[in-house]
Design a protein around this motif. Structure first.
Motif: not given
Length: 97
Positions: A47-55
């Motif tokens: 899921q390309p837009y489902g990732t919640s990982a942020k810098c």
């Protein structure tokens, strides 16, 4: 930039399955079922837009596991996944954009 320890944790490259060696696209050996709906049967779909990982520095979304995006990791000289110091950037002339 990824340290040698975290290089093993990188996701694998998408390549087609080998023919009849535990492949998902064959009907033999518990592979693909005939007449199944592939959209409903896949549990771990990408899921390309489902990732919640942020810098943690710039708050941009990450395209792989880790704490830092590649730009911030390179500017600081740290590993993108674990944050360990990998490179000495004191002699580098970098702009902070």
């Amino acid at each position: 930039m990824v340290c040698a320890k975290c290089e093993k944790k990188l996701s694998k490259v998408v390549v087609p399955d080998k023919w009849k060696e535990g492949a998902n696209n064959t009907t033999e050996g518990g592979g693909r079922k005939i007449g199944e709906n592939k959209l409903l049967s896949r549990k771990n779909r990408f899921q390309p837009y489902g990732t919640s990982a942020k810098c943690t520095v710039c708050k941009s979304t990450l395209h792989q596991e880790g704490k830092y995006c590649h730009a911030c990791a390179y500017k600081k000289g740290i590993c993108a996944m674990c944050g360990r110091q990998v490179l000495d950037t004191t002699a580098y002339k970098q702009s902070m954009q």
